[in-house]
Design a protein around this motif. Sequence first.
Motif, PDB file in Angstrom:
ATOM      1  N   ASP A  62       0.815  -1.215   0.000  1.00 48.00           N
ATOM      2  CA  ASP A  62       0.000   0.000   0.000  1.00 48.00           C
ATOM      3  C   ASP A  62       0.847   1.262   0.000  1.00 48.00           C
ATOM      4  N   VAL A  63       1.994   1.200   0.656  1.00 49.46           N
ATOM      5  CA  VAL A  63       2.907   2.333   0.741  1.00 49.46           C
ATOM      6  C   VAL A  63       4.286   1.855   0.306  1.00 49.46           C
ATOM      7  N   ARG A  64       4.942   2.593  -0.610  1.00 46.10           N
ATOM      8  CA  ARG A  64       6.251   2.203  -1.138  1.00 46.10           C
ATOM      9  C   ARG A  64       7.294   3.237  -0.772  1.00 46.10           C
ATOM     10  N   VAL A  65       8.374   2.778  -0.175  1.00 48.75           N
ATOM     11  CA  VAL A  65       9.485   3.647   0.228  1.00 48.75           C
ATOM     12  C   VAL A  65      10.744   3.204  -0.502  1.00 48.75           C
ATOM     13  N   ALA A  66      11.463   4.165  -1.061  1.00 49.57           N
ATOM     14  CA  ALA A  66      12.752   3.898  -1.699  1.00 49.57           C
ATOM     15  C   ALA A  66      13.853   4.256  -0.714  1.00 49.57           C
ATOM     16  N   LEU A  67      14.744   3.311  -0.451  1.00 51.17           N
ATOM     17  CA  LEU A  67      15.833   3.502   0.501  1.00 51.17           C
ATOM     18  C   LEU A  67      17.158   3.388  -0.242  1.00 51.17           C
ATOM     19  N   THR A  68      17.967   4.435  -0.210  1.00 52.53           N
ATOM     20  CA  THR A  68      19.262   4.437  -0.894  1.00 52.53           C
ATOM     21  C   THR A  68      20.312   5.075   0.019  1.00 52.53           C
ATOM     22  N   HIS A  69      21.573   4.929  -0.374  1.00 46.51           N
ATOM     23  CA  HIS A  69      22.630   5.671   0.310  1.00 46.51           C
ATOM     24  C   HIS A  69      22.910   6.966  -0.448  1.00 46.51           C
ATOM     25  N   TYR A  70      23.135   6.870  -1.744  1.00 48.05           N
ATOM     26  CA  TYR A  70      23.365   8.054  -2.572  1.00 48.05           C
ATOM     27  C   TYR A  70      22.052   8.799  -2.803  1.00 48.05           C
ATOM     28  N   SER A  71      22.159  10.088  -3.041  1.00 48.09           N
ATOM     29  CA  SER A  71      20.968  10.929  -3.173  1.00 48.09           C
ATOM     30  C   SER A  71      20.356  10.860  -4.568  1.00 48.09           C
ATOM     31  N   PRO A  72      19.027  10.891  -4.654  1.00 50.19           N
ATOM     32  CA  PRO A  72      18.371  10.950  -5.960  1.00 50.19           C
ATOM     33  C   PRO A  72      18.165  12.378  -6.469  1.00 50.19           C
ATOM     34  N   VAL A  73      18.351  13.380  -5.619  1.00 46.64           N
ATOM     35  CA  VAL A  73      18.072  14.771  -6.014  1.00 46.64           C
ATOM     36  C   VAL A  73      19.164  15.697  -5.488  1.00 46.64           C
ATOM     37  N   PRO A  74      19.391  16.834  -6.155  1.00 45.17           N
ATOM     38  CA  PRO A  74      20.385  17.788  -5.655  1.00 45.17           C
ATOM     39  C   PRO A  74      19.881  18.615  -4.475  1.00 45.17           C
ATOM     40  N   ASP A  75      18.554  18.702  -4.290  1.00 46.96           N
ATOM     41  CA  ASP A  75      17.986  19.528  -3.219  1.00 46.96           C
ATOM     42  C   ASP A  75      18.598  19.203  -1.857  1.00 46.96           C
ATOM     43  N   THR A  76      18.729  17.905  -1.566  1.00 44.63           N
ATOM     44  CA  THR A  76      19.192  17.488  -0.247  1.00 44.63           C
ATOM     45  C   THR A  76      20.714  17.522  -0.123  1.00 44.63           C
ATOM     46  N   LEU A  77      21.381  17.989  -1.156  1.00 42.92           N
ATOM     47  CA  LEU A  77      22.834  18.162  -1.111  1.00 42.92           C
ATOM     48  C   LEU A  77      23.214  19.605  -0.799  1.00 42.92           C
ATOM     49  N   ALA A  78      22.246  20.497  -0.723  1.00 42.87           N
ATOM     50  CA  ALA A  78      22.526  21.904  -0.449  1.00 42.87           C
ATOM     51  C   ALA A  78      23.317  22.027   0.849  1.00 42.87           C
ATOM     52  N   GLY A  79      24.455  22.682   0.765  1.00 42.36           N
ATOM     53  CA  GLY A  79      25.373  22.778   1.890  1.00 42.36           C
ATOM     54  C   GLY A  79      26.675  22.061   1.602  1.00 42.36           C
ATOM     55  N   GLU A  80      26.630  21.105   0.687  1.00 39.95           N
ATOM     56  CA  GLU A  80      27.835  20.430   0.216  1.00 39.95           C
ATOM     57  C   GLU A  80      28.499  21.284  -0.871  1.00 39.95           C
ATOM     58  N   ARG A  81      29.771  21.030  -1.144  1.00 43.36           N
ATOM     59  CA  ARG A  81      30.456  21.718  -2.235  1.00 43.36           C
ATOM     60  C   ARG A  81      29.873  21.247  -3.567  1.00 43.36           C
ATOM     61  N   PRO A  82      29.410  22.154  -4.412  1.00 41.65           N
ATOM     62  CA  PRO A  82      28.806  21.758  -5.691  1.00 41.65           C
ATOM     63  C   PRO A  82      29.723  20.888  -6.546  1.00 41.65           C
ATOM     64  N   GLU A  83      31.046  21.064  -6.396  1.00 39.86           N
ATOM     65  CA  GLU A  83      31.984  20.292  -7.207  1.00 39.86           C
ATOM     66  C   GLU A  83      31.872  18.796  -6.963  1.00 39.86           C
ATOM     67  N   ILE A  84      31.395  18.384  -5.784  1.00 41.71           N
ATOM     68  CA  ILE A  84      31.330  16.955  -5.486  1.00 41.71           C
ATOM     69  C   ILE A  84      29.924  16.381  -5.629  1.00 41.71           C
ATOM     70  N   PHE A  85      28.960  17.182  -6.083  1.00 36.73           N
ATOM     71  CA  PHE A  85      27.603  16.664  -6.285  1.00 36.73           C
ATOM     72  C   PHE A  85      27.586  15.385  -7.123  1.00 36.73           C
ATOM     73  N   PRO A  86      28.360  15.306  -8.220  1.00 38.79           N
ATOM     74  CA  PRO A  86      28.308  14.073  -9.028  1.00 38.79           C
ATOM     75  C   PRO A  86      28.760  12.829  -8.273  1.00 38.79           C
ATOM     76  N   PHE A  87      29.468  13.002  -7.158  1.00 44.58           N
ATOM     77  CA  PHE A  87      29.908  11.855  -6.373  1.00 44.58           C
ATOM     78  C   PHE A  87      28.978  11.566  -5.196  1.00 44.58           C
ATOM     79  N   LEU A  88      27.913  12.373  -5.082  1.00 45.09           N
ATOM     80  CA  LEU A  88      26.983  12.215  -3.965  1.00 45.09           C
ATOM     81  C   LEU A  88      25.634  11.646  -4.394  1.00 45.09           C
ATOM     82  N   GLY A  89      25.385  11.593  -5.708  1.00 43.00           N
ATOM     83  CA  GLY A  89      24.102  11.065  -6.142  1.00 43.00           C
ATOM     84  C   GLY A  89      23.920  11.124  -7.637  1.00 43.00           C
ATOM     85  N   SER A  90      22.731  10.744  -8.069  1.00 41.61           N
ATOM     86  CA  SER A  90      22.453  10.645  -9.502  1.00 41.61           C
ATOM     87  C   SER A  90      20.965  10.829  -9.780  1.00 41.61           C
TER      88      SER A  90
END
Length: 280
Positions: free
Chosen positions: A155-183
């Motif tokens: 009835d309810v589906r949750v996706a659980l990952t280590h790497y991020s699916p969106v850039p929104d939750t990376l705000a505060g990290e150095r933009p240069e490393i975004f490609p190594f933090l998710g996809s």
Amino acid sequence: MIRIAAVGDIHLGTDSPGTFAPCMAGVGDLADVLLVAGDLTQHGSVAEAEVVAGELVDAEVPVIAVLGNHDYHGDQPDQIVSVLADAGVRTLEGTGTVLPVGAVRLGVAGTKGFGGGFAGASGSDFGEPLMKTFIRHSKEVSAGLRTALDDLDCDVRVALTHYSPVPDTLAGERPEIFPFLGSYHLAEAVDAGRAHLALHGHAHAGTEKGRTAGGVPVRNVARPVIGRAFALYEVDEAACAPRGTAAAATDHVTVRPTAGRQPASSPERASSTTNLWRSR
């Protein structure tokens, strides 16, 4: 209402016995399940996994996890999964599981995920063999998440990952490393698989809240981000879109921090926060 406790990046080492289990005391009064978004260990050793298992074996709720990049560092992921399984922890990689929560079926699909970047600033599987291997791996694990979500009968589906699916939750990290933090391939899987909530870790200096293009709420539950032993969320199953409807219907899902007592967290290990590159 399904109550989810979630945390990532607990980074337990061989010197950590007795540090995390006390933080979990009373979780059964607050949540129906605990989801762990990777980096359970510091260096990916079996000895560290045994510490993690000892801290989670008496958890008051079912525990579901994915591995993180730290858990792969020792080249023993299968052994780590086995040790966790002996403690009752279910580890997902391109797979899913369904738990009954009262009359509601909660489905969780998981993968470690991988990097690659986001729209307008992402890698492509073109050029050198190593670059093609990098991006193709990101696509493959994302496809595994999509399949696992689609296969859930719940009835309810949750996706659980280590790497991020969106850039929104990376705000505060150095933009240069975004490609190594998710996809963005992970976000496409979350949307196409009609998830109602996506949880991840990995970005220690990131931001808690984000959303996919399809409207799915995303939460960064890395322990340095949430600042406590675990975050608590409620998902109103009555607001969840039925299977087969558009992902945009998830805009009506209620996901909010749960009010009430928060267990006190132990101090963060210095090595998990001081070096933002190596800590991941």
